[in-house]
Every structure is written in C-alpha cells, then in structure tokens.
Design an enzyme around this catalytic site. Structure first.
Site, PDB file in Angstrom:
ATOM      1  N   LYS A 114       0.828  -1.208   0.000  1.00 20.06           N
ATOM      2  CA  LYS A 114       0.000   0.000   0.000  1.00 20.06           C
ATOM      3  C   LYS A 114       0.862   1.258   0.000  1.00 20.06           C
ATOM      4  O   LYS A 114       0.583   2.222  -0.725  1.00 20.06           O
ATOM      5  CB  LYS A 114      -0.945  -0.008   1.206  1.00 20.06           C
ATOM      6  CG  LYS A 114      -2.030  -1.066   1.118  1.00 20.06           C
ATOM      7  CD  LYS A 114      -2.778  -1.250   2.431  1.00 20.06           C
ATOM      8  CE  LYS A 114      -3.788  -2.382   2.345  1.00 20.06           C
ATOM      9  NZ  LYS A 114      -4.487  -2.644   3.610  1.00 20.06           N
ATOM     10  N   GLN A 158      -4.714  -1.580   9.718  1.00 21.85           N
ATOM     11  CA  GLN A 158      -4.487  -2.870   9.068  1.00 21.85           C
ATOM     12  C   GLN A 158      -5.019  -4.003   9.944  1.00 21.85           C
ATOM     13  O   GLN A 158      -4.680  -4.107  11.115  1.00 21.85           O
ATOM     14  CB  GLN A 158      -2.992  -3.073   8.796  1.00 21.85           C
ATOM     15  CG  GLN A 158      -2.675  -4.341   8.026  1.00 21.85           C
ATOM     16  CD  GLN A 158      -3.284  -4.360   6.634  1.00 21.85           C
ATOM     17  OE1 GLN A 158      -3.274  -3.367   5.925  1.00 21.85           O
ATOM     18  NE2 GLN A 158      -3.826  -5.502   6.246  1.00 21.85           N
ATOM     19  N   ASP A 181     -11.252   2.591   4.125  1.00 24.64           N
ATOM     20  CA  ASP A 181     -11.474   1.143   4.065  1.00 24.64           C
ATOM     21  C   ASP A 181     -12.960   0.805   3.996  1.00 24.64           C
ATOM     22  O   ASP A 181     -13.334  -0.328   3.697  1.00 24.64           O
ATOM     23  CB  ASP A 181     -10.853   0.461   5.291  1.00 24.64           C
ATOM     24  CG  ASP A 181      -9.549  -0.252   4.956  1.00 24.64           C
ATOM     25  OD1 ASP A 181      -9.301  -0.499   3.762  1.00 24.64           O
ATOM     26  OD2 ASP A 181      -8.780  -0.562   5.883  1.00 24.64           O
TER      27      ASP A 181
END
Length: 352
Positions: A114, A158, A181
């Site tokens: 990422k 994460q 997200d």
C-alpha cells in the site's frame, strides 16, 4: 445536553453523507462503476409469461482470464493524472495514514504494498507502527492525531488486530470522512440502504465489481453467490451486488449443501480464505468466477518455499467458467487501486 450533542453529531454526519448529484459524479470519474444511488430503480415485480430457457454448454469452452493487474494499472495511471491535477490546482495531494499493530508477516506485506502504491501515484503516506502488546488507548491516541491532521484524507487500521484489542471500538474511532477502508458502521449501513450513497465502499468488494463491469458481465437479475460473510469482504460484497440488482445468496460455514447452492450461480465470488474450496463440480458451466482468496500453500519448488492459491481450484475451473480471476494477479491489485481511489475521493471532498 446529551440530546443536543447527539443531534449535532447527526447533523454533522448528514452534512458529510448527503452529497449533491454533481459532487457524487465528480468524485470517482475514473471508474466505470456508477454512483450507487443511480442504480436504485423502482422494485416492480413482473411475473414471467414463459420461463426463460436454460443456456446449454456442450463440453469444455474457453475461459477468459480477467487480468486484474492490467486493469488496476490502468486505474492507477488515471489516479496519477488526478493527483497531479490536484497538486497544480489547489497545491495539495491526497494523504493516507496506515496504522500497523504487531509484526504479522502478511500484514507487513500488505502495508508495504500500500505504501509503495502511494509513492508510485504521488499520494502522501504516513505509517504508524505499534507493538503487538500495545493498548487500545495507544492506538486511539494515534487515530485521533490522524483524524485531526488536515493533510491526511484517509486513515486505515491494518487488520487483523491482536486478539486482546477491541477491533470494532478501534475502527469506529476513524473519522467517517477518512474511513477509506469503508468499515465504519455508517458507511456499511448506507451501502445496505437503497437511496443512500456511502462515502466509501470497502476496497475489495468495490474492486470485484469494477472487474465485473470492465469484463462486460451483466449483474442485474443474475444469480450471484458470495462464499464467505466477513465484515471485510463477504458482507459488503453481498450488499454491493444487491445494489446492482443481482439476486444474492451467501454461503458460509453453516450452509447446507454449499456445492448445490453455488452451482446455481451465474456469478461466484469466493471469499472464504480456504484454499481450493470451490471445485470445478461446484460451478455452473459459463459462470463468472471472482476469486478473492489468497492462501499460501507449501511448495518446495518455489523460491519462497510456498505459492499463492485462491479459494477456487483454478485448474478445474478452467473450461467450466466463462471467466475467472487468477491468484495472484486478479483481485489483489484491484483492492489496492480502490484504496488509492477512495483516498483520492476523500481529498477531493475537502476541495469541493
């Protein structure tokens, strides 16, 4: 006082969520998928005068491999252009903050990919690394800092987190307009409700639908089966396909006869995280298969000592499915591309 605070919070959320049609259309103009509210047609049931005839497939036929890597690269090229335009027009670039807890190898790899993608597209990235035994308070403190930082437009934690941490509590601390997200309950709720447009759709389901659209797969009226019901992929995937007017069934660990259910599907999205779960016998001839699974399997012939396989037995699906995504090189690159796209959209909203 508490009631006033709640009303103020609701107003703030409504102000953020309720974008004008012009604003919605100008955000992700680089994607083929339209705004979700444009898909909300009146639900008028019309009975068949004559049942549709089943499509017959004789023997094996050619299976198209959907190249997620190439499609993601095309999207990233457009993101680079948009980022440079933003930099020249308003003097800023999108910013993404990533919170990584612990030293789990898979998570470190995902985060590294990422960060690299941000660098390649001109998006600013900031990484906060915390030890495995950190407290919820320490994570929340970092999130509050990123929430208030005007140069950061997207924040993600994460997953998975260590078991001693309350994942829901931590994810809910990410400010709604920075939840790139798409895991915030309000974003998930607006995805589920007709007539609503979430600020962000979860990256993997969003990437899957983008692959289907760009591959020319019709969604409306099709039978779709989603295998897996996680909050990260399975649940939002089911909700998103419903918004595209597919008839959606969810297969999970408690489903009776999952093979039979799956074999009825025109579109199969496998997101169970179980290597080679879906065999060729599970698939209807001509089905389109999106394989989300990425499972390391020991293989001494490979340099790393393992190879990546999906939830679908790829070799068996070839010749049965009309189209399939490979592992690797299918959904994975699209997930990162959608993260970049969501971050760009978040930055654009601050400029509207």
């Amino acid at each position: 006082m508490l009631l006033i605070a709640r009303k103020a919070l609701a107003l703030a959320h409504n102000k953020t969520i309720r974008l004008t049609t012009r604003e919605v259309h100008c955000l992700s103009s680089i994607l083929a998928s339209p705004p979700l509210v444009s898909l909300d047609l009146p639900e008028n049931w019309v009975p068949y005068s004559h049942p549709p005839s089943p499509v017959a497939f004789e023997g094996e036929h050619k299976t198209v491999v959907i190249d997620g890597k190439a499609i993601a690269e095309e999207i990233r090229t457009k993101i680079v252009s948009e980022v440079w335009k933003m930099k020249n027009d308003v003097g800023k670039v999108p910013g993404l903050a990533v919170v990584l807890v612990g030293e789990q190898r898979d998570s470190q790899t995902y985060v590294r990919n990422k960060i690299k993608a941000c660098e390649e597209t001109g998006i600013k990235s900031v990484l906060a690394e915390l030890p495995e035994d950190c407290t919820e308070g320490e994570i929340i403190s970092v999130l509050k800092k990123f929430n208030e930082d005007t140069s950061i437009h997207g924040v993600l934690v994460q997953l998975p987190l260590p078991q001693h941490l309350d994942e829901a509590k931590i994810l809910n601390m990410v400010r709604l307009e920075k939840d790139v997200d798409g895991f915030h309950p309000l974003n998930m709720g607006n995805l589920a409700m007709r007539g609503r447009e979430p600020l962000f759709v979860s990256c993997t389901p969003k990437g899957c639908v983008e692959l289907l659209i760009r591959a020319g797969v019709e969604l409306a009226g099709k039978n779709a089966v989603v295998i897996g019901r996680s909050n990260i992929v399975g649940l939002p995937m089911s909700l998103l396909l419903q918004r595209y007017d597919a008839t959606v069934s969810t297969v999970h660990a408690f489903s009776k006869d999952p093979e039979h259910i799956t074999k009825e599907a025109d579109i199969v999205v496998a997101a169970a995280g179980v290597p080679n779960l879906v065999r060729g016998s599970w698939l209807k001839p001509g089905a389109v298969v999106i394989d989300v699974g990425t499972c390391p399997v020991e293989d001494s012939s490979c340099e790393q000592g393992y190879r990546l396989v999906g939830d679908v037995c790829y070799e068996e699906a070839l010749g049965v499915a009309s189209a399939i995504t490979p592992v690797p090189g299918g959904v994975g690159p699209m997930t990162i591309a959608m993260l970049l796209c969501n971050t760009l959209d978040a930055a654009k909203r601050t400029s509207l």
